[in-house]
Design an enzyme around this catalytic site. Sequence first.
Site, PDB file in Angstrom:
ATOM      1  N   PHE A  29       0.858  -1.184   0.000  1.00 33.06           N
ATOM      2  CA  PHE A  29       0.000   0.000   0.000  1.00 33.06           C
ATOM      3  C   PHE A  29       0.892   1.231   0.000  1.00 33.06           C
ATOM      4  CE2 PHE A  29      -2.415   3.567   1.550  1.00 33.06           C
ATOM      5  CZ  PHE A  29      -3.561   3.459   0.799  1.00 33.06           C
TER       6      PHE A  29
ATOM      7  N   ASP B 202       9.255   3.063   2.107  1.00 34.26           N
ATOM      8  CA  ASP B 202       8.027   3.790   2.426  1.00 34.26           C
ATOM      9  C   ASP B 202       7.791   3.635   3.931  1.00 34.26           C
ATOM     10  OD1 ASP B 202       5.501   4.739   2.915  1.00 34.26           O
ATOM     11  OD2 ASP B 202       4.566   3.815   1.163  1.00 34.26           O
TER      12      ASP B 202
ATOM     13  N   LYS C  34       2.238  10.928   7.413  1.00 36.06           N
ATOM     14  CA  LYS C  34       1.415  10.652   8.596  1.00 36.06           C
ATOM     15  C   LYS C  34       1.914  11.352   9.878  1.00 36.06           C
ATOM     16  CE  LYS C  34      -1.216   6.915   6.749  1.00 36.06           C
ATOM     17  NZ  LYS C  34      -0.881   5.806   5.891  1.00 36.06           N
TER      18      LYS C  34
HETATM   19  C1  PLP Z   1      -1.050   5.920   4.428  1.00 36.07           C
HETATM   20  C2  PLP Z   1       0.048   5.399   3.590  1.00 36.07           C
HETATM   21  C3  PLP Z   1       0.355   5.988   2.353  1.00 36.07           C
HETATM   22  C4  PLP Z   1      -0.477   7.081   1.730  1.00 36.07           C
HETATM   23  O1  PLP Z   1      -0.527   8.235   2.504  1.00 36.07           O
HETATM   24  P1  PLP Z   1      -1.722   9.297   2.252  1.00 36.07           P
HETATM   25  O2  PLP Z   1      -1.351  10.438   3.169  1.00 36.07           O
HETATM   26  O3  PLP Z   1      -2.989   8.630   2.622  1.00 36.07           O
HETATM   27  O4  PLP Z   1      -1.659   9.671   0.821  1.00 36.07           O
HETATM   28  C5  PLP Z   1       1.443   5.485   1.660  1.00 36.07           C
HETATM   29  N1  PLP Z   1       2.193   4.494   2.152  1.00 36.07           N
HETATM   30  C6  PLP Z   1       1.938   3.903   3.337  1.00 36.07           C
HETATM   31  C7  PLP Z   1       2.803   2.805   3.828  1.00 36.07           C
HETATM   32  C8  PLP Z   1       0.843   4.341   4.091  1.00 36.07           C
HETATM   33  O5  PLP Z   1       0.561   3.730   5.248  1.00 36.07           O
END
Ligand code: PLP
Length: 398
Positions: free
Chosen positions: A138, A223, A252
Amino acid sequence: MSTIIKREEQFCAHNYHPLPVVLVKGEGALVWDENGREYIDMMSAYSAVSHGHRHPKIVKALETQLSRLAIVSRSYYTDVLADFLEYACKLFAYDRGLPMNTGAEAVETALKLARKWGYKVKKVPADKAEIIACRNNFHGRTIAIVGMSTEDQYRDGFGPFPAGFNMVPYGDVEALDKAITPNTVAFIVEPIQGEAGIMLPPEGYLKQCAELCKRHNVLLIADEIQTGLGRTGKRLACDHEGVRPDLVVLGKALGGGVLPISLVLADDAIMSVLHPGDHGSTFGGYALAAAVGLAALKTVEEEKLAERAEVLGERLMKGLKAISHPAIRDIRGKGLMIGIEIDPKIIHGHDLAEKFLQHGILTKETHHVVMRLAPPLVISEALIDKAIEVVKQVFSEI
Ligand SMILES: *Cc1c(COP(=O)(O)O)cnc(C)c1O
């Protein structure tokens, strides 16, 4: 049903299926609904609220900056962006940072950087760059990013997708080795797959991937949007294996629970492929975000939130593992990023999340079978213990 819920259902696009609660106030690890009922927040907005709701230091930084200057665009310098990026670069030991807003934008930024680096530095033939991602990843919701998703629902109806993305199974170094070609520019990976259901790769996986990438001159993009900033018990989840990715993507928790703030960190050899006008964002690095991002990073350090996550995570894990119930298939995680995998034949994830809600705990299922327990890192021992008791109570009623 609350009239507020009815109105949101009427006027908001139905791209979410929220639990039936209307939240009106939050403080630390607690939130309250419109009837004054208290809940322990075991979701922390997928790590966006790692600092807890309305952390005083972050609210102060926000208010102080708001009283001076909020947004001017990157067409001008501000007296706060350098402070934020210098602190971030020194903390994580990278040459430069590129500020964005949401996680998806920062992931897109990292992918663009990797491609441009591939053409300009690695000398991959024009339009041939390949990026490898993991199955069940994700990384966000843009068209390019869902193009590298393996989740049918995230893709269905949104094609065609950009070319140049290849998939390998998560946790499989050999598959990565086989997938790398002379045109591979980057491998993007989550140190722990959050949305996939708190999936931990085999020990040593990241380290082996890093070595493989280095050997083939492929950039490693971590990520860390969900796993970074203390969540798993280290500043970055990559620190558990002593891995230094070529690009780190943060989001985040970087927003301190009050703003969307994201950042890509890399060294000059990569970052210098971008020149003025190549890439940007109206809001990326705006003064208010810079002040909040700086406060968010400083607070993680000053309050030792990574150490807290490690100690409290062990406490939560120990408490949960003591619960035995036929509906519980597995309990796994690192730090304060824990998932309980359940047997959907006994209870469906959404029904279980509603049960938790009725007992005063906010959580949410992923893929119907994994309940997330990932509270703000500032949560007290007493609230952790209370949450364990509630989980025990809920399962005893199933
Ligand atoms: C939440 C998340 C995203 C996307 O972030 P948004 O602020 O919702 O665009 C990308 N990578 C990971 C691992 C995430 O948990």
